[in-house]
Design an enzyme around this catalytic site. Structure first.
Site, PDB file in Angstrom:
ATOM      1  N   HIS A  36       0.688   5.649  -2.721  1.00  0.00           N
ATOM      2  CA  HIS A  36       2.083   5.990  -2.504  1.00  0.00           C
ATOM      3  C   HIS A  36       2.836   5.862  -3.814  1.00  0.00           C
ATOM      4  CE1 HIS A  36       2.749   6.559   1.851  1.00  0.00           C
ATOM      5  NE2 HIS A  36       1.751   5.702   2.018  1.00  0.00           N
ATOM      6  N   HIS A  77       1.783   2.023   6.178  1.00  0.00           N
ATOM      7  CA  HIS A  77       1.190   0.690   6.074  1.00  0.00           C
ATOM      8  C   HIS A  77       2.278  -0.381   5.978  1.00  0.00           C
ATOM      9  CE1 HIS A  77      -2.453   2.934   5.381  1.00  0.00           C
ATOM     10  NE2 HIS A  77      -3.168   1.826   5.234  1.00  0.00           N
ATOM     11  N   ASP A  84       8.305   5.189  -1.948  1.00  0.00           N
ATOM     12  CA  ASP A  84       7.823   5.077  -0.568  1.00  0.00           C
ATOM     13  C   ASP A  84       7.818   3.628  -0.101  1.00  0.00           C
ATOM     14  OD1 ASP A  84       7.321   7.743  -1.038  1.00  0.00           O
ATOM     15  OD2 ASP A  84       5.193   7.452  -1.409  1.00  0.00           O
TER      16      ASP A  84
END
Length: 314
Positions: A222, A181, A226
């Site tokens: 996450h 994302h 990350d």
């Protein structure tokens, strides 16, 4: 009033037609790059699906973001996805604005070639990273006790190739470092930062990218690492890839060519201009006059030469 609306509608259709004609020409020359970028999006999804078969649920790792940010909960996990969808849709609409708006700076085909190059380079690094080490997923469906945390051995190759879309994409596990994302979000923001025209939207884009980062951690989709790795990796990838790609033509000013000049073309044009300057000629054909150098001075058409010779008694 109706006459004004009809006239403006006619202008709009002419603009759309002209832009479509131009973009089709660009698409005919660059379709291979677009197709390769789109195919790699499937490959990236396939890789993420494959690592899910290797995922083994375990207790959630200690994470500073989990201590600092309160957990949103499963019922509010949609907030981060909603924000991401808004960023994604807004960027896509912006890339197609040349078809409608009179003031335009980019070509849709060329900007997507650039965006896909950034995405592919970032996703290659992401695939290498999450296959190197599989972390236990912090998301709710990836935790111990969840039936979706592990996948049974596939019955056929087709089961893997179809990646159980869209459920397999939404409920994936194991593809953590680094956030996909954030790859899309940062690539979109960085692209608009360079080719966008409104300063307020540029600033809003960075604010939304920060909010997106916080929401992803708060949703426990996450780990913080990350997000952190995505921030510096994507910025570096875009920086270096952008320097290697040919620059896009600026449509806000008159351009001599439709397509951007390659580095080789730029070098040859620069050498040609320097050669003209060294010979005393400008780029204007009307200024291509015969010039002669005498006593360190450049004379034109021989007239000044005769006058100088007469003064010296020659």
């Amino acid at each position: 009033m109706s006459f004004y609306i009809g006239r403006e509608a006619s202008k709009l259709w002419k603009r759309i037609y002209a832009e479509t004609t131009t973009e089709i020409k660009l698409l005919a020359e660059n379709w291979k790059y677009l197709l390769a970028g789109l195919v790699f999006q499937y490959i990236h999804g396939l890789a993420a699906r494959g690592v899910h078969y290797l995922h083994r649920p375990a207790p959630t790792l200690q994470d500073v973001g989990f201590f600092l940010l309160p957990e949103l909960g499963q019922d509010k996990a949609y907030i981060s996805e909603t924000l991401f969808a808004m960023i994604f849709i807004s960027f896509v609409l912006w890339t197609f604005h040349p078809f409608i708006l009179k003031s335009r700076k980019i070509y849709t085909v060329l900007i997507w070639c650039r965006v896909l190059a950034f995405l592919v380079a970032s996703q290659v690094l992401r695939i290498i990273t999450f296959y190197s080490t599989q972390l236990p997923g912090p998301n709710y469906h990836c935790r111990e006790g969840s039936k979706l945390a592990t996948l049974p051995r596939p019955d056929s190759v087709l089961e893997v190739l179809f990646i159980n879309f869209p459920r397999g994409v939404v409920y994936g596990c194991g593809d953590l470092i680094f956030s996909s994302h954030m790859i899309f979000t940062l690539v979109f923001v960085l692209t608009y930062q360079k080719y966008g025209t409104r300063r307020s939207i540029k600033q809003l884009g960075w604010v939304l990218a920060v909010i997106q980062s916080l929401l992803i951690v708060a949703s426990r989709k996450h780990y913080t690492v990350d997000i952190v790795v995505a921030w510096y990796t994507v910025n570096l990838v875009v920086f270096f890839i952008d320097k290697k790609l040919p620059e896009l033509p600026d449509r806000s000013i008159a351009t001599a060519t439709l397509l951007p000049l390659s580095t080789k073309d730029k070098d040859s044009r620069t050498k040609e201009e320097n050669h003209k300057l060294l010979n005393g000629n400008s780029g204007d054909p009307a200024d291509w006059r015969q010039r002669t150098q005498v006593n360190g001075k450049i004379m034109e058409d021989g007239n000044t030469l005769h006058a100088d010779s007469a003064m010296n008694g020659a």
